[in-house]
Design a protein around this motif. Structure first.
Motif, PDB file in Angstrom:
ATOM      1  N   LEU A 227       0.838  -1.200   0.000  1.00 11.40           N
ATOM      2  CA  LEU A 227       0.000   0.000   0.000  1.00 11.40           C
ATOM      3  C   LEU A 227       0.875   1.254   0.000  1.00 11.40           C
ATOM      4  O   LEU A 227       0.579   2.220  -0.700  1.00 11.40           O
ATOM      5  CB  LEU A 227      -0.959  -0.003   1.182  1.00 11.40           C
ATOM      6  N   ASN A 228       1.954   1.238   0.758  1.00  4.47           N
ATOM      7  CA  ASN A 228       2.890   2.374   0.749  1.00  4.47           C
ATOM      8  C   ASN A 228       3.483   2.564  -0.640  1.00  4.47           C
ATOM      9  O   ASN A 228       3.659   3.694  -1.095  1.00  4.47           O
ATOM     10  CB  ASN A 228       4.002   2.181   1.775  1.00  4.47           C
ATOM     11  N   ALA A 229       3.778   1.473  -1.325  1.00  3.54           N
ATOM     12  CA  ALA A 229       4.391   1.542  -2.656  1.00  3.54           C
ATOM     13  C   ALA A 229       3.471   2.181  -3.695  1.00  3.54           C
ATOM     14  O   ALA A 229       3.943   2.782  -4.653  1.00  3.54           O
ATOM     15  CB  ALA A 229       4.807   0.145  -3.108  1.00  3.54           C
ATOM     16  N   ILE A 230       2.138   2.063  -3.505  1.00  5.50           N
ATOM     17  CA  ILE A 230       1.210   2.674  -4.471  1.00  5.50           C
ATOM     18  C   ILE A 230       0.770   4.072  -4.035  1.00  5.50           C
ATOM     19  O   ILE A 230      -0.085   4.675  -4.669  1.00  5.50           O
ATOM     20  CB  ILE A 230      -0.014   1.780  -4.755  1.00  5.50           C
ATOM     21  N   GLY A 231       1.343   4.568  -2.926  1.00  6.42           N
ATOM     22  CA  GLY A 231       1.081   5.940  -2.525  1.00  6.42           C
ATOM     23  C   GLY A 231       0.113   6.133  -1.379  1.00  6.42           C
ATOM     24  O   GLY A 231      -0.261   7.259  -1.068  1.00  6.42           O
ATOM     25  N   ILE A 232      -0.304   5.062  -0.737  1.00  4.87           N
ATOM     26  CA  ILE A 232      -1.194   5.195   0.425  1.00  4.87           C
ATOM     27  C   ILE A 232      -0.300   5.305   1.656  1.00  4.87           C
ATOM     28  O   ILE A 232       0.420   4.376   1.992  1.00  4.87           O
ATOM     29  CB  ILE A 232      -2.169   4.006   0.516  1.00  4.87           C
ATOM     30  N   GLN A 233      -0.371   6.459   2.315  1.00  2.29           N
ATOM     31  CA  GLN A 233       0.582   6.746   3.382  1.00  2.29           C
ATOM     32  C   GLN A 233       0.076   6.408   4.774  1.00  2.29           C
ATOM     33  O   GLN A 233       0.856   6.058   5.636  1.00  2.29           O
ATOM     34  CB  GLN A 233       0.966   8.223   3.331  1.00  2.29           C
ATOM     35  N   GLY A 234      -1.197   6.534   5.022  1.00  2.00           N
ATOM     36  CA  GLY A 234      -1.700   6.328   6.372  1.00  2.00           C
ATOM     37  C   GLY A 234      -2.663   5.168   6.457  1.00  2.00           C
ATOM     38  O   GLY A 234      -3.368   4.859   5.497  1.00  2.00           O
ATOM     39  N   MET A 235      -2.659   4.520   7.589  1.00  2.00           N
ATOM     40  CA  MET A 235      -3.611   3.435   7.827  1.00  2.00           C
ATOM     41  C   MET A 235      -3.760   3.219   9.320  1.00  2.00           C
ATOM     42  O   MET A 235      -2.906   3.628  10.095  1.00  2.00           O
ATOM     43  CB  MET A 235      -3.159   2.141   7.148  1.00  2.00           C
ATOM     44  N   THR A 236      -4.849   2.598   9.686  1.00  2.00           N
ATOM     45  CA  THR A 236      -5.078   2.196  11.064  1.00  2.00           C
ATOM     46  C   THR A 236      -5.076   0.686  11.097  1.00  2.00           C
ATOM     47  O   THR A 236      -5.694   0.041  10.249  1.00  2.00           O
ATOM     48  CB  THR A 236      -6.436   2.731  11.565  1.00  2.00           C
ATOM     49  N   VAL A 237      -4.380   0.109  12.073  1.00  2.00           N
ATOM     50  CA  VAL A 237      -4.300  -1.344  12.203  1.00  2.00           C
ATOM     51  C   VAL A 237      -4.793  -1.722  13.587  1.00  2.00           C
ATOM     52  O   VAL A 237      -4.363  -1.158  14.589  1.00  2.00           O
ATOM     53  CB  VAL A 237      -2.853  -1.842  11.998  1.00  2.00           C
ATOM     54  N   ILE A 238      -5.715  -2.681  13.613  1.00  2.00           N
ATOM     55  CA  ILE A 238      -6.320  -3.113  14.866  1.00  2.00           C
ATOM     56  C   ILE A 238      -6.239  -4.635  14.949  1.00  2.00           C
ATOM     57  O   ILE A 238      -6.556  -5.327  13.979  1.00  2.00           O
ATOM     58  CB  ILE A 238      -7.815  -2.701  14.927  1.00  2.00           C
ATOM     59  N   GLU A 239      -5.816  -5.152  16.095  1.00  2.00           N
ATOM     60  CA  GLU A 239      -5.836  -6.605  16.296  1.00  2.00           C
ATOM     61  C   GLU A 239      -7.264  -6.994  16.681  1.00  2.00           C
ATOM     62  O   GLU A 239      -7.829  -6.434  17.622  1.00  2.00           O
ATOM     63  CB  GLU A 239      -4.856  -7.008  17.391  1.00  2.00           C
ATOM     64  N   VAL A 240      -7.823  -7.944  15.936  1.00  2.00           N
ATOM     65  CA  VAL A 240      -9.199  -8.371  16.176  1.00  2.00           C
ATOM     66  C   VAL A 240      -9.259  -9.892  16.234  1.00  2.00           C
ATOM     67  O   VAL A 240      -8.300 -10.579  15.901  1.00  2.00           O
ATOM     68  CB  VAL A 240     -10.159  -7.848  15.068  1.00  2.00           C
ATOM     69  N   LYS A 241     -10.392 -10.402  16.682  1.00  2.00           N
ATOM     70  CA  LYS A 241     -10.645 -11.845  16.675  1.00  2.00           C
ATOM     71  C   LYS A 241     -12.008 -12.075  16.068  1.00  2.00           C
ATOM     72  O   LYS A 241     -12.915 -11.262  16.240  1.00  2.00           O
ATOM     73  CB  LYS A 241     -10.629 -12.410  18.095  1.00  2.00           C
ATOM     74  N   GLY A 242     -12.164 -13.172  15.370  1.00  2.00           N
ATOM     75  CA  GLY A 242     -13.450 -13.476  14.768  1.00  2.00           C
ATOM     76  C   GLY A 242     -13.429 -14.822  14.083  1.00  2.00           C
ATOM     77  O   GLY A 242     -12.447 -15.551  14.149  1.00  2.00           O
ATOM     78  N   PHE A 243     -14.544 -15.130  13.420  1.00  2.00           N
ATOM     79  CA  PHE A 243     -14.602 -16.365  12.656  1.00  2.00           C
ATOM     80  C   PHE A 243     -15.567 -16.179  11.507  1.00  2.00           C
ATOM     81  O   PHE A 243     -16.445 -15.334  11.542  1.00  2.00           O
ATOM     82  CB  PHE A 243     -15.004 -17.561  13.518  1.00  2.00           C
ATOM     83  N   GLY A 244     -15.363 -16.955  10.493  1.00  2.00           N
ATOM     84  CA  GLY A 244     -16.237 -16.953   9.326  1.00  2.00           C
ATOM     85  C   GLY A 244     -16.781 -18.351   9.121  1.00  2.00           C
ATOM     86  O   GLY A 244     -17.202 -19.001  10.069  1.00  2.00           O
ATOM     87  N   ARG A 245     -16.709 -18.795   7.900  1.00  2.00           N
ATOM     88  CA  ARG A 245     -17.230 -20.121   7.583  1.00  2.00           C
ATOM     89  C   ARG A 245     -16.501 -21.245   8.289  1.00  2.00           C
ATOM     90  O   ARG A 245     -17.070 -22.294   8.557  1.00  2.00           O
ATOM     91  CB  ARG A 245     -17.159 -20.363   6.078  1.00  2.00           C
ATOM     92  N   GLN A 246     -15.219 -21.051   8.596  1.00  2.00           N
ATOM     93  CA  GLN A 246     -14.453 -22.140   9.204  1.00  2.00           C
ATOM     94  C   GLN A 246     -14.860 -22.399  10.652  1.00  2.00           C
ATOM     95  O   GLN A 246     -14.549 -23.436  11.207  1.00  2.00           O
ATOM     96  CB  GLN A 246     -12.947 -21.887   9.084  1.00  2.00           C
ATOM     97  N   LYS A 247     -15.526 -21.451  11.293  1.00  2.00           N
ATOM     98  CA  LYS A 247     -16.027 -21.600  12.667  1.00  2.00           C
ATOM     99  C   LYS A 247     -14.933 -21.984  13.667  1.00  2.00           C
ATOM    100  O   LYS A 247     -15.156 -22.728  14.598  1.00  2.00           O
ATOM    101  CB  LYS A 247     -17.139 -22.654  12.729  1.00  2.00           C
ATOM    102  N   GLY A 248     -13.723 -21.494  13.463  1.00  2.00           N
ATOM    103  CA  GLY A 248     -12.639 -21.782  14.391  1.00  2.00           C
ATOM    104  C   GLY A 248     -11.992 -23.129  14.118  1.00  2.00           C
ATOM    105  O   GLY A 248     -12.196 -23.728  13.076  1.00  2.00           O
ATOM    106  N   HIS A 249     -11.215 -23.598  15.080  1.00  2.00           N
ATOM    107  CA  HIS A 249     -10.546 -24.883  14.931  1.00  2.00           C
ATOM    108  C   HIS A 249     -10.206 -25.445  16.305  1.00  2.00           C
ATOM    109  O   HIS A 249     -10.384 -24.788  17.323  1.00  2.00           O
ATOM    110  CB  HIS A 249      -9.292 -24.752  14.064  1.00  2.00           C
ATOM    111  N   VAL A 250      -9.709 -26.674  16.330  1.00  2.07           N
ATOM    112  CA  VAL A 250      -9.343 -27.342  17.578  1.00  2.07           C
ATOM    113  C   VAL A 250      -7.828 -27.443  17.637  1.00  2.07           C
ATOM    114  O   VAL A 250      -7.174 -27.805  16.659  1.00  2.07           O
ATOM    115  CB  VAL A 250      -9.979 -28.752  17.648  1.00  2.07           C
ATOM    116  N   GLU A 251      -7.250 -27.102  18.788  1.00  3.37           N
ATOM    117  CA  GLU A 251      -5.808 -27.213  18.992  1.00  3.37           C
ATOM    118  C   GLU A 251      -5.538 -28.167  20.138  1.00  3.37           C
ATOM    119  O   GLU A 251      -6.334 -28.280  21.073  1.00  3.37           O
ATOM    120  CB  GLU A 251      -5.193 -25.849  19.309  1.00  3.37           C
TER     121      GLU A 251
END
Length: 112
Positions: free
Chosen positions: A20-44
């Motif tokens: 993104l920096n290489a194409i000229g986008i200088q600023g961004m916000t980054v947030i650590e999040v948790k969630g799930f989609g179709r995979q519905k998590g996993h077992v460890e």
């Protein structure tokens, strides 16, 4: 102006950020999040016991870009975040009515 929100795998963050920096986008916000989609998590396995991991750790990137940069930014994120495996994430694009730079009072595209 558009706001692009991308939820991606954490280890892909540096690739996406650098691209993104290489194409000229200088600023961004980054947030650590948790969630799930179709995979519905996993077992460890930990010390012989199974743990159901429902919420998968992800990273959410938010950038606001001019209308002209939307396609380029989205394709860059998609290309750099893709692993081809389940759980690669999602990209959301929404309209932004106004942007104001607090320090200078600039508005619109110049404030991005």
């Amino acid at each position: 102006m558009k706001k692009i929100e991308a939820i991606i795998k954490p280890f892909k963050l540096d690739d996406v950020k650098d691209s993104l920096n290489a194409i000229g986008i200088q600023g961004m916000t980054v947030i650590e999040v948790k969630g799930f989609g179709r995979q519905k998590g996993h077992v460890e396995l930990y010390r012989g016991a199974e743990y159901d991991i429902t919420f998968i750790p992800k990273v959410k990137i938010e950038v606001v870009v001019s209308n002209e940069m939307v396609e380029k930014a989205v394709s860059t994120i998609e290309e750099r975040a893709k692993t081809g495996k389940i759980g690669d994430g999602k990209i959301f694009v929404s309209a932004i009515e106004e942007v104001i730079r607090i320090r200078t009072g600039e508005k619109g595209d110049t404030a991005i």
